[in-house]
Each structure stands twice: as structure tokens, then as C-alpha cells.
Design an enzyme around this catalytic site. Sequence first.
Site, PDB file in Angstrom:
ATOM      1  N   THR A   6       6.621  10.292   7.611  1.00 50.90           N
ATOM      2  CA  THR A   6       6.623   9.807   6.238  1.00 50.90           C
ATOM      3  C   THR A   6       6.340  10.937   5.252  1.00 50.90           C
ATOM      4  O   THR A   6       5.726  11.946   5.627  1.00 50.90           O
ATOM      5  CB  THR A   6       5.537   8.708   6.106  1.00 50.90           C
ATOM      6  OG1 THR A   6       5.252   8.499   4.727  1.00 50.90           O
ATOM      7  CG2 THR A   6       4.220   9.120   6.770  1.00 50.90           C
ATOM      8  N   ASP A   7       6.720  10.721   3.989  1.00 53.72           N
ATOM      9  CA  ASP A   7       6.381  11.711   2.949  1.00 53.72           C
ATOM     10  C   ASP A   7       4.893  11.647   2.582  1.00 53.72           C
ATOM     11  O   ASP A   7       4.380  12.534   1.899  1.00 53.72           O
ATOM     12  CB  ASP A   7       7.265  11.506   1.704  1.00 53.72           C
ATOM     13  CG  ASP A   7       7.191  10.112   1.098  1.00 53.72           C
ATOM     14  OD1 ASP A   7       6.477   9.239   1.651  1.00 53.72           O
ATOM     15  OD2 ASP A   7       7.859   9.877   0.076  1.00 53.72           O
ATOM     16  N   GLU A   8       4.199  10.593   3.049  1.00 55.38           N
ATOM     17  CA  GLU A   8       2.792  10.443   2.647  1.00 55.38           C
ATOM     18  C   GLU A   8       1.898  11.532   3.240  1.00 55.38           C
ATOM     19  O   GLU A   8       0.784  11.740   2.774  1.00 55.38           O
ATOM     20  CB  GLU A   8       2.277   9.050   3.031  1.00 55.38           C
ATOM     21  CG  GLU A   8       3.139   7.973   2.409  1.00 55.38           C
ATOM     22  CD  GLU A   8       2.496   6.600   2.345  1.00 55.38           C
ATOM     23  OE1 GLU A   8       1.266   6.509   2.334  1.00 55.38           O
ATOM     24  OE2 GLU A   8       3.262   5.627   2.297  1.00 55.38           O
ATOM     25  N   TYR A  27      -3.994   6.175   6.959  1.00 56.35           N
ATOM     26  CA  TYR A  27      -2.620   6.081   7.476  1.00 56.35           C
ATOM     27  C   TYR A  27      -1.951   7.449   7.445  1.00 56.35           C
ATOM     28  O   TYR A  27      -1.431   7.936   8.459  1.00 56.35           O
ATOM     29  CB  TYR A  27      -1.800   5.078   6.648  1.00 56.35           C
ATOM     30  CG  TYR A  27      -0.304   5.192   6.872  1.00 56.35           C
ATOM     31  CD1 TYR A  27       0.268   4.901   8.108  1.00 56.35           C
ATOM     32  CD2 TYR A  27       0.549   5.621   5.835  1.00 56.35           C
ATOM     33  CE1 TYR A  27       1.644   5.026   8.319  1.00 56.35           C
ATOM     34  CE2 TYR A  27       1.919   5.748   6.042  1.00 56.35           C
ATOM     35  CZ  TYR A  27       2.466   5.452   7.282  1.00 56.35           C
ATOM     36  OH  TYR A  27       3.820   5.579   7.492  1.00 56.35           O
ATOM     37  N   LYS A  49      -0.655   9.886  10.541  1.00 55.59           N
ATOM     38  CA  LYS A  49       0.735  10.317  10.688  1.00 55.59           C
ATOM     39  C   LYS A  49       0.821  11.845  10.678  1.00 55.59           C
ATOM     40  O   LYS A  49       1.589  12.437  11.428  1.00 55.59           O
ATOM     41  CB  LYS A  49       1.613   9.739   9.561  1.00 55.59           C
ATOM     42  CG  LYS A  49       1.857   8.256   9.632  1.00 55.59           C
ATOM     43  CD  LYS A  49       2.603   7.800  10.872  1.00 55.59           C
ATOM     44  CE  LYS A  49       4.055   8.229  10.891  1.00 55.59           C
ATOM     45  NZ  LYS A  49       4.770   7.632  12.069  1.00 55.59           N
TER      46      LYS A  49
HETATM   47  N1  NAD Z   1       8.279   1.583   5.948  1.00 54.83           N
HETATM   48  C1  NAD Z   1       8.438   2.730   5.311  1.00 54.83           C
HETATM   49  O1  NAD Z   1       8.695   2.743   4.103  1.00 54.83           O
HETATM   50  C2  NAD Z   1       8.340   4.045   6.059  1.00 54.83           C
HETATM   51  C3  NAD Z   1       8.682   5.220   5.398  1.00 54.83           C
HETATM   52  C4  NAD Z   1       8.649   6.434   6.110  1.00 54.83           C
HETATM   53  C5  NAD Z   1       8.268   6.456   7.433  1.00 54.83           C
HETATM   54  N2  NAD Z   1       7.909   5.289   8.046  1.00 54.83           N
HETATM   55  C6  NAD Z   1       7.539   5.350   9.477  1.00 54.83           C
HETATM   56  O2  NAD Z   1       8.548   4.642  10.177  1.00 54.83           O
HETATM   57  C7  NAD Z   1       8.008   4.031  11.349  1.00 54.83           C
HETATM   58  C8  NAD Z   1       8.311   2.538  11.367  1.00 54.83           C
HETATM   59  O3  NAD Z   1       7.762   1.946  10.192  1.00 54.83           O
HETATM   60  P1  NAD Z   1       8.018   0.412   9.858  1.00 54.83           P
HETATM   61  O4  NAD Z   1       7.932   0.273   8.389  1.00 54.83           O
HETATM   62  O5  NAD Z   1       9.199  -0.058  10.565  1.00 54.83           O
HETATM   63  O6  NAD Z   1       6.712  -0.223  10.492  1.00 54.83           O
HETATM   64  P2  NAD Z   1       6.453  -1.682  11.093  1.00 54.83           P
HETATM   65  O7  NAD Z   1       4.986  -1.891  10.951  1.00 54.83           O
HETATM   66  O8  NAD Z   1       7.400  -2.668  10.519  1.00 54.83           O
HETATM   67  O9  NAD Z   1       6.830  -1.514  12.633  1.00 54.83           O
HETATM   68  C9  NAD Z   1       6.019  -0.858  13.543  1.00 54.83           C
HETATM   69  C10 NAD Z   1       6.392  -1.331  14.933  1.00 54.83           C
HETATM   70  O10 NAD Z   1       5.608  -0.594  15.888  1.00 54.83           O
HETATM   71  C11 NAD Z   1       5.067  -1.497  16.836  1.00 54.83           C
HETATM   72  N3  NAD Z   1       3.837  -0.901  17.361  1.00 54.83           N
HETATM   73  C12 NAD Z   1       2.649  -0.732  16.703  1.00 54.83           C
HETATM   74  N4  NAD Z   1       1.742  -0.168  17.516  1.00 54.83           N
HETATM   75  C13 NAD Z   1       2.378   0.066  18.701  1.00 54.83           C
HETATM   76  C14 NAD Z   1       1.964   0.640  19.929  1.00 54.83           C
HETATM   77  N5  NAD Z   1       0.721   1.103  20.101  1.00 54.83           N
HETATM   78  N6  NAD Z   1       2.863   0.721  20.946  1.00 54.83           N
HETATM   79  C15 NAD Z   1       4.126   0.238  20.790  1.00 54.83           C
HETATM   80  N7  NAD Z   1       4.558  -0.333  19.654  1.00 54.83           N
HETATM   81  C16 NAD Z   1       3.700  -0.413  18.611  1.00 54.83           C
HETATM   82  C17 NAD Z   1       4.832  -2.783  16.076  1.00 54.83           C
HETATM   83  O11 NAD Z   1       4.742  -3.908  16.935  1.00 54.83           O
HETATM   84  C18 NAD Z   1       6.060  -2.816  15.178  1.00 54.83           C
HETATM   85  O12 NAD Z   1       7.139  -3.434  15.823  1.00 54.83           O
HETATM   86  C19 NAD Z   1       6.502   4.332  11.314  1.00 54.83           C
HETATM   87  O13 NAD Z   1       6.275   5.447  12.138  1.00 54.83           O
HETATM   88  C20 NAD Z   1       6.230   4.684   9.858  1.00 54.83           C
HETATM   89  O14 NAD Z   1       5.150   5.572   9.747  1.00 54.83           O
HETATM   90  C21 NAD Z   1       7.928   4.083   7.399  1.00 54.83           C
END
Ligand code: NAD
Length: 337
Positions: free
Chosen positions: A124-126, A151, A155
Site C-alpha cells: 500500500t501507499d500508506e 496497519y 505492511k
Molecule cells: N483496499 C485497498 O484500498 C488497498 C490498497 C492498497 C493495498 N491494499 C492491500 O491489498 C491486500 C488486500 O486488501 P483488501 O482490501 O482486499 O483486504 P480485505 O480485508 O478485503 O481482504 C483480506 C483477505 O485476507 C484474508 N486473510 C486475513 N488474514 C489472513 C491470514 N492470516 N491468512 C490467510 N488469509 C488471511 C481475509 O480473510 C480476507 O479474505 C492487502 O494486503 C492490503 O494491504 C489494499
Amino acid sequence: MSKLLITGGAGFIGSNFIHYWLNNHPDDQIVNYDKLTYSGNLENLKDVESNKNYSFTRGDIADAKKISKALEGIDTVINFAAESHVDRSILDPAPFILTNVVGTQVLLDAARDAKVKRFHHISTDEVFGALQLDSKEKFTETTPYNPRSPYAASKAASDHLVRAYFHTYGLPVTISNCANNFGPYHYPEKLIPLAITNILEGKKVPVYGDGLYVREWLYVEDHCSGIEKVLEKGKVGETYLIGIDMDLPNIEIITKIIKLLGASDDLIEYVKDRPGHDRRYAIDAAKIKKELGWKPRYDFDEALALTVKWYQNHQDWWQKLKNKNYEDYYKKQYIIR
Ligand SMILES: NC(=O)c1ccc[n+]([C@@H]2O[C@H](COP(=O)([O-])OP(=O)(O)OC[C@H]3O[C@@H](n4cnc5c(N)ncnc54)[C@H](O)[C@@H]3O)[C@@H](O)[C@H]2O)c1
């Protein structure tokens, strides 16, 4: 033909990625490995359940034995699994360290043992911290890390581990750090789906502080195509930032959603601010555009309209998620000023 292990594939971005990949690479095989936390939802993948090239294993990335088994025959790992919500990390940081830091380390070890051809880590950009509201500065691949929430810190730690496994053990890694995503299957506690679903229910929309927190928003399908480019053309050991060159204050996003739904501004309700709230994030995506030839397909307004439509047409999907646990969290989180 490739065999991919997608961790966290039942979440928002992971499930969109699985759809995207099966559509664009129908001969590849996908194993979705997910712990199914509160944000993991197999309903997101109902339409691919019977696809012979898709399978699901329930498991934790921090479970060394199980993840090693799941990695048998896999050549590419894409690590989406994470605790992903800043607000929840402020209420309770522990699960963020266990999954995002320890889990990533366990997964990296297992991927090393399995001799995978590529380990792609989603970040993430965070991790870069906050930019000033009045500056034109943007994050680049060389911006120093300065995470400011549990968070973001977890990350950042996972990104450092991934890079360390490249330098120390030669694990063929790539990393992408993306702006905020939005689109279908986004759990309704994050800003855009929260606003859309509350308005559809005739409820107020909580806005933190002065509402002038600026974020960059990328349609999730464009994030998926960015990851695809990194997998296909990215250089091992490198990091790529994925963004769309737009940024908007939260309040403007909410006003746009209200307009799209023909609702009233009276639904906006200012609530107590998030502690340590980062003012602004913005990404300079020049590297992925120039070196890998990626570009986003959707502009923000077009994608926002598509997203609003999706939530209008999938009320069953999100209404089930707004249950008692959700309500308990919601009450703890949003304190009316
Ligand atoms: N949502 C955003 O805007 C955004 C932006 C940039 C990066 N990201 C990154 O993208 C990735 C996905 O984000 P998202 O928004 O889809 O999140 P989300 O919370 O919707 O999905 C996370 C998934 O990971 C699973 N999970 C959690 N802990 C786990 C573990 N210990 N073992 C196996 N599975 C596990 C959860 O059950 C869920 O299905 C993350 O790494 C997040 O940091 C998200």
C-alpha cells in the site's frame, strides 16, 4: 500454463484479481488460500466455484505446515492476505502483526522451500506516511518509509521482509504499492462502499474530522491489470507504485456519491477524527507506466458510477454483511461530534 497461489483471495482485491485472472488467463490454475476472517467472503467467488482451474483452501498464512502443503506444485505466489483496515488496527494492533508481519515471514519461508518462480507481494501507499495538504509532492519508489498507523507499520515491516528475502536468499520477489482501491465486493466498512450502502439504506454517512483528508482512488480492475503487468514484465527485486494521478478529499467523494444516488447532503454527518489521521496520499506511477507500459483503463468518475450501480444491483451481497458484528464495530468506531 502457470499455477498460482493467491493468498487472501476471498477478500475485496483478491477476489477481483481471481475473476480478472481466470477471464484473461483461462488455462492457468488458481489456488485461493484464505483464512476467512470477517472480511473474507466466499460469496465473492460463487461464479467461479465450479471452474476446474479454481480451488479453495481455508488456511492461515502463518500456519507453516498448511501453507507448505498448499504450495506444492505452485510456481507463482501473490500475497494479498492481510489485516487491511487502518481503523481496526487502531482498536487492536495484534492481529495486524500476526498476519501482516509473522504471516508474511512464514509464507516467505514456505515459498523459498517450494522454490517458487515468483513471489509477488501486495502493498500500500500508506507505508510512506503522509503528505502535506498544500504540497504537490507525490510518493515514488524511492520515498523513504514512514508508516504512521499500526496497519501501515505492519505492511511496511512485511515489505522490508520481502525485500530482505530477495537480497539474502535470492527469492524472486516483486512488490507493488497501490493507492486506495474501490469497486465490486468491497467490504462495506470502507469509505466508498460504506457511503453507498448507508445512502441506499437512508442512513447518515460518517465523515472523519473536517473531511479534507485526501486520497488517491484506483478502480480495482486497474489494480489487477497493474499486478498482471508486474508479473509479466516486472523485474525481480523491484517495487512498482500503482496509481491513477488523481486525488480527492473524502468529502468530495461522498458528495459525488450522494449526487449519483440523487440523495441529499443532509446525510453527511461529521464524526470524531481518526487518531493520527494521515492528511494526504498521492502516487507518482511513472515507473510502471514507462517501464512496463501499464495504464489505467477507467477514469475515476466513470468507475465510481459503475461501483454505485454494482451496489444498487447487489443489495443481497452487502446487506448480509451489515450484521450484528458489523453494527458493534460501527458503534465503537463512529462517535458523533
Ligand atoms: N483496499 C485497498 O484500498 C488497498 C490498497 C492498497 C493495498 N491494499 C492491500 O491489498 C491486500 C488486500 O486488501 P483488501 O482490501 O482486499 O483486504 P480485505 O480485508 O478485503 O481482504 C483480506 C483477505 O485476507 C484474508 N486473510 C486475513 N488474514 C489472513 C491470514 N492470516 N491468512 C490467510 N488469509 C488471511 C481475509 O480473510 C480476507 O479474505 C492487502 O494486503 C492490503 O494491504 C489494499
